[in-house]
Scaffold this motif. Structure first.
Motif, PDB file in Angstrom:
ATOM      1  N   GLN A  83     -33.333 -11.888  13.936  1.00 17.03           N
ATOM      2  CA  GLN A  83     -34.378 -10.927  14.628  1.00 17.03           C
ATOM      3  C   GLN A  83     -34.977 -12.126  15.812  1.00 17.03           C
ATOM      4  O   GLN A  83     -35.141 -12.845  15.763  1.00 17.03           O
ATOM      5  CB  GLN A  83     -35.311 -10.722  13.632  1.00 17.03           C
ATOM      6  CG  GLN A  83     -34.889 -10.082  12.195  1.00 17.03           C
ATOM      7  CD  GLN A  83     -34.146  -8.978  12.688  1.00 17.03           C
ATOM      8  OE1 GLN A  83     -33.259  -8.573  12.347  1.00 17.03           O
ATOM      9  NE2 GLN A  83     -34.892  -8.082  13.316  1.00 17.03           N
ATOM     10  N   ASN A 100     -36.452 -10.178  29.421  1.00 11.33           N
ATOM     11  CA  ASN A 100     -36.772  -9.262  30.544  1.00 11.33           C
ATOM     12  C   ASN A 100     -37.748  -8.331  30.520  1.00 11.33           C
ATOM     13  O   ASN A 100     -38.470  -8.163  31.419  1.00 11.33           O
ATOM     14  CB  ASN A 100     -35.344  -8.530  31.015  1.00 11.33           C
ATOM     15  CG  ASN A 100     -34.832  -8.045  32.325  1.00 11.33           C
ATOM     16  OD1 ASN A 100     -35.441  -8.850  33.257  1.00 11.33           O
ATOM     17  ND2 ASN A 100     -33.681  -7.630  32.242  1.00 11.33           N
ATOM     18  N   ASN A 101     -37.663  -7.764  29.522  1.00  8.88           N
ATOM     19  CA  ASN A 101     -38.972  -6.900  29.081  1.00  8.88           C
ATOM     20  C   ASN A 101     -39.030  -6.754  27.532  1.00  8.88           C
ATOM     21  O   ASN A 101     -38.394  -7.371  26.754  1.00  8.88           O
ATOM     22  CB  ASN A 101     -38.640  -5.373  29.715  1.00  8.88           C
ATOM     23  CG  ASN A 101     -37.516  -4.631  28.891  1.00  8.88           C
ATOM     24  OD1 ASN A 101     -37.512  -4.342  28.115  1.00  8.88           O
ATOM     25  ND2 ASN A 101     -36.366  -4.437  29.967  1.00  8.88           N
ATOM     26  N   GLN A 112     -40.163  -3.980  24.634  1.00  8.89           N
ATOM     27  CA  GLN A 112     -40.606  -2.614  24.433  1.00  8.89           C
ATOM     28  C   GLN A 112     -40.951  -2.132  22.869  1.00  8.89           C
ATOM     29  O   GLN A 112     -40.802  -2.992  21.891  1.00  8.89           O
ATOM     30  CB  GLN A 112     -39.310  -1.741  24.625  1.00  8.89           C
ATOM     31  CG  GLN A 112     -38.540  -2.026  25.973  1.00  8.89           C
ATOM     32  CD  GLN A 112     -37.425  -1.143  26.115  1.00  8.89           C
ATOM     33  OE1 GLN A 112     -37.125  -0.084  25.443  1.00  8.89           O
ATOM     34  NE2 GLN A 112     -36.354  -1.594  26.831  1.00  8.89           N
ATOM     35  N   LEU A 152     -42.719   0.322  27.880  1.00 10.62           N
ATOM     36  CA  LEU A 152     -42.134  -0.891  28.212  1.00 10.62           C
ATOM     37  C   LEU A 152     -42.805  -1.666  29.047  1.00 10.62           C
ATOM     38  O   LEU A 152     -43.683  -1.301  29.968  1.00 10.62           O
ATOM     39  CB  LEU A 152     -40.843  -0.134  28.692  1.00 10.62           C
ATOM     40  CG  LEU A 152     -39.564  -1.265  29.558  1.00 10.62           C
ATOM     41  CD1 LEU A 152     -38.440  -0.756  29.624  1.00 10.62           C
ATOM     42  CD2 LEU A 152     -40.396  -1.994  30.712  1.00 10.62           C
ATOM     43  N   ARG A 170     -42.549  -5.151  31.288  1.00  8.95           N
ATOM     44  CA  ARG A 170     -41.697  -6.149  32.182  1.00  8.95           C
ATOM     45  C   ARG A 170     -42.460  -7.429  31.797  1.00  8.95           C
ATOM     46  O   ARG A 170     -43.460  -7.910  31.821  1.00  8.95           O
ATOM     47  CB  ARG A 170     -41.643  -5.778  33.657  1.00  8.95           C
ATOM     48  CG  ARG A 170     -40.723  -4.575  33.638  1.00  8.95           C
ATOM     49  CD  ARG A 170     -40.662  -4.051  35.102  1.00  8.95           C
ATOM     50  NE  ARG A 170     -40.256  -2.589  35.278  1.00  8.95           N
ATOM     51  CZ  ARG A 170     -38.965  -2.312  35.366  1.00  8.95           C
ATOM     52  NH1 ARG A 170     -38.164  -3.206  35.797  1.00  8.95           N
ATOM     53  NH2 ARG A 170     -38.749  -1.016  35.819  1.00  8.95           N
ATOM     54  N   ASP A 193     -35.479  -7.313  25.422  1.00 11.55           N
ATOM     55  CA  ASP A 193     -34.270  -7.247  26.264  1.00 11.55           C
ATOM     56  C   ASP A 193     -34.266  -8.720  26.834  1.00 11.55           C
ATOM     57  O   ASP A 193     -35.161  -8.983  27.878  1.00 11.55           O
ATOM     58  CB  ASP A 193     -34.946  -6.172  27.436  1.00 11.55           C
ATOM     59  CG  ASP A 193     -33.519  -5.323  27.867  1.00 11.55           C
ATOM     60  OD1 ASP A 193     -34.082  -4.233  28.170  1.00 11.55           O
ATOM     61  OD2 ASP A 193     -32.536  -5.605  27.411  1.00 11.55           O
ATOM     62  N   TYR A 201     -25.711  -9.051  27.933  1.00 12.16           N
ATOM     63  CA  TYR A 201     -25.625  -7.655  28.244  1.00 12.16           C
ATOM     64  C   TYR A 201     -26.789  -6.893  27.803  1.00 12.16           C
ATOM     65  O   TYR A 201     -27.661  -7.631  27.254  1.00 12.16           O
ATOM     66  CB  TYR A 201     -24.423  -7.011  27.088  1.00 12.16           C
ATOM     67  CG  TYR A 201     -23.320  -7.672  27.733  1.00 12.16           C
ATOM     68  CD1 TYR A 201     -22.455  -8.676  27.092  1.00 12.16           C
ATOM     69  CD2 TYR A 201     -22.267  -7.128  28.896  1.00 12.16           C
ATOM     70  CE1 TYR A 201     -21.193  -9.140  27.568  1.00 12.16           C
ATOM     71  CE2 TYR A 201     -21.203  -7.416  29.496  1.00 12.16           C
ATOM     72  CZ  TYR A 201     -20.760  -8.467  28.640  1.00 12.16           C
ATOM     73  OH  TYR A 201     -19.292  -8.994  29.036  1.00 12.16           O
ATOM     74  N   SER A 202     -26.910  -5.727  28.052  1.00 15.25           N
ATOM     75  CA  SER A 202     -28.083  -4.801  28.035  1.00 15.25           C
ATOM     76  C   SER A 202     -28.297  -4.410  26.595  1.00 15.25           C
ATOM     77  O   SER A 202     -28.161  -3.252  26.255  1.00 15.25           O
ATOM     78  CB  SER A 202     -27.934  -3.704  29.056  1.00 15.25           C
ATOM     79  OG  SER A 202     -29.200  -2.919  28.812  1.00 15.25           O
ATOM     80  N   THR A 203     -28.533  -5.365  25.736  1.00 14.16           N
ATOM     81  CA  THR A 203     -28.810  -4.927  24.214  1.00 14.16           C
ATOM     82  C   THR A 203     -30.183  -5.337  24.098  1.00 14.16           C
ATOM     83  O   THR A 203     -30.801  -6.187  24.381  1.00 14.16           O
ATOM     84  CB  THR A 203     -27.854  -5.655  23.244  1.00 14.16           C
ATOM     85  OG1 THR A 203     -28.277  -7.348  23.537  1.00 14.16           O
ATOM     86  CG2 THR A 203     -26.502  -5.539  23.508  1.00 14.16           C
ATOM     87  N   LEU A 204     -31.014  -4.422  23.012  1.00 14.04           N
ATOM     88  CA  LEU A 204     -32.200  -4.689  22.635  1.00 14.04           C
ATOM     89  C   LEU A 204     -32.052  -5.298  21.179  1.00 14.04           C
ATOM     90  O   LEU A 204     -31.535  -4.871  20.360  1.00 14.04           O
ATOM     91  CB  LEU A 204     -32.954  -3.480  22.690  1.00 14.04           C
ATOM     92  CG  LEU A 204     -33.517  -2.873  23.947  1.00 14.04           C
ATOM     93  CD1 LEU A 204     -34.205  -1.484  23.643  1.00 14.04           C
ATOM     94  CD2 LEU A 204     -34.491  -3.810  24.438  1.00 14.04           C
ATOM     95  N   THR A 205     -33.229  -6.373  20.762  1.00 19.62           N
ATOM     96  CA  THR A 205     -33.139  -6.861  19.719  1.00 19.62           C
ATOM     97  C   THR A 205     -34.469  -6.209  18.989  1.00 19.62           C
ATOM     98  O   THR A 205     -35.442  -6.722  19.656  1.00 19.62           O
ATOM     99  CB  THR A 205     -32.973  -8.357  19.712  1.00 19.62           C
ATOM    100  OG1 THR A 205     -32.004  -8.896  20.438  1.00 19.62           O
ATOM    101  CG2 THR A 205     -32.866  -8.900  18.265  1.00 19.62           C
ATOM    102  N   PHE A 206     -34.372  -5.750  17.640  1.00 21.65           N
ATOM    103  CA  PHE A 206     -35.382  -5.349  17.421  1.00 21.65           C
ATOM    104  C   PHE A 206     -36.061  -6.360  16.396  1.00 21.65           C
ATOM    105  O   PHE A 206     -35.473  -7.004  15.717  1.00 21.65           O
ATOM    106  CB  PHE A 206     -35.252  -4.060  16.446  1.00 21.65           C
ATOM    107  CG  PHE A 206     -35.099  -2.888  17.438  1.00 21.65           C
ATOM    108  CD1 PHE A 206     -33.809  -2.811  18.358  1.00 21.65           C
ATOM    109  CD2 PHE A 206     -36.017  -1.871  17.479  1.00 21.65           C
ATOM    110  CE1 PHE A 206     -33.565  -1.727  19.184  1.00 21.65           C
ATOM    111  CE2 PHE A 206     -35.935  -1.210  18.693  1.00 21.65           C
ATOM    112  CZ  PHE A 206     -34.686  -0.775  19.233  1.00 21.65           C
ATOM    113  N   GLY A 207     -37.436  -6.202  15.851  1.00 19.65           N
ATOM    114  CA  GLY A 207     -38.338  -6.818  14.829  1.00 19.65           C
ATOM    115  C   GLY A 207     -38.012  -5.886  13.469  1.00 19.65           C
ATOM    116  O   GLY A 207     -37.498  -4.777  13.797  1.00 19.65           O
TER     117      GLY A 207
END
Lengths: 112, 112
Positions: B2, B30-31, B33, B48, B50, B92, B97-103
């Motif tokens: 995580q 990067n940002n 969300q 979102l 930044r 982000d 690459y453009s992947t988001l990691t969630f809590g």
């Protein structure tokens, strides 16, 4: 209506069977993702795709296969389902960096 | 693993009260969300922010970001029963690459 559609909504399968979860988006977003959601683990990335014919593994990709022959479709296949793959699977898409993810409503998969 | 971790895991308040959820993360971003998930549904993007922004508002939502402490907070003012949901932060990453990691999320219960 524009959006991201997952099918089926619910699926029960037996250990060892192959199962494919479908995902279709109407926005022509470049990026598509598969996450699984489990109690205690939150959302974990399985696979993602930056464009048609470009895919890459995420955090928990073992036992899963994806393809992306068309921009709008991103199916996820469990080659030989195991009980540990019982989960809720979410497909998502986005245009690129600094943009939000749009999620489908999920597929609840039970492997018996 | 995580990237974002929300705190608290669960929060129970009365209608009209404010709800504050916190998120900590580990690497440069990067940002960041925030998403909401109602029971049995997909995640819905809320806001979102930044990495060069410190605060952002959207209706009854206020998000702050402190990149020096690698933390963010989501404030929901004048909560309503309809705000009952799970809330997730996602990061982000700067690189890759453009992947988001969630809590793992905060479960908010707003009682009438």
């Amino acid at each position: 209506d524009a959006g991201i559609t997952q099918s089926p909504r619910y699926k029960i399968t037996e250990t060892g069977r192959q199962v494919t979860l479908m995902c279709h988006q109407t926005w022509s977003h470049s990026y598509m993702f598969w996450y699984r959601q489990d109690l205690g683990h939150g959302l974990r990335l399985i696979y993602y795709s930056a464009a048609a014919d470009i895919t890459d593994k995420g955090e928990v990709s073992d036992g899963y296969v994806v393809s992306r022959s068309k921009t709008e479709n991103f199916p996820l296949t469990l080659e030989s389902a195991t009980r540990s793959q019982t989960s809720v699977y979410f497909c998502a898409s986005r245009t690129g960096n600094n943009s939000p993810l749009h999620f489908g409503n999920g597929t609840r998969l039970t492997v018996t | 693993s995580q990237q974002g971790e929300e705190d608290p895991q669960a929060l129970s308040i009365q209608e009209g009260e404010n709800a504050t959820m916190n998120c900590s993360y580990k690497t440069s971003i990067n940002n960041l969300q925030w998403y909401r998930q109602n029971s049995g549904r997909g995640l819905v993007h809320l806001i979102l922010i930044r990495s060069n922004e410190r605060e952002k508002h959207s209706g009854r939502l206020r998000v702050t970001l402190d990149t020096s402490k690698k933390s963010s907070s989501l404030l929901i003012t004048a909560s309503r029963a309809a705000d009952t949901a799970s809330y997730f932060c996602a990061t982000d990453a700067l690189s890759g690459y453009s992947t988001l990691t969630f809590g793992k999320g905060t479960m908010l219960l707003v009682s009438p």
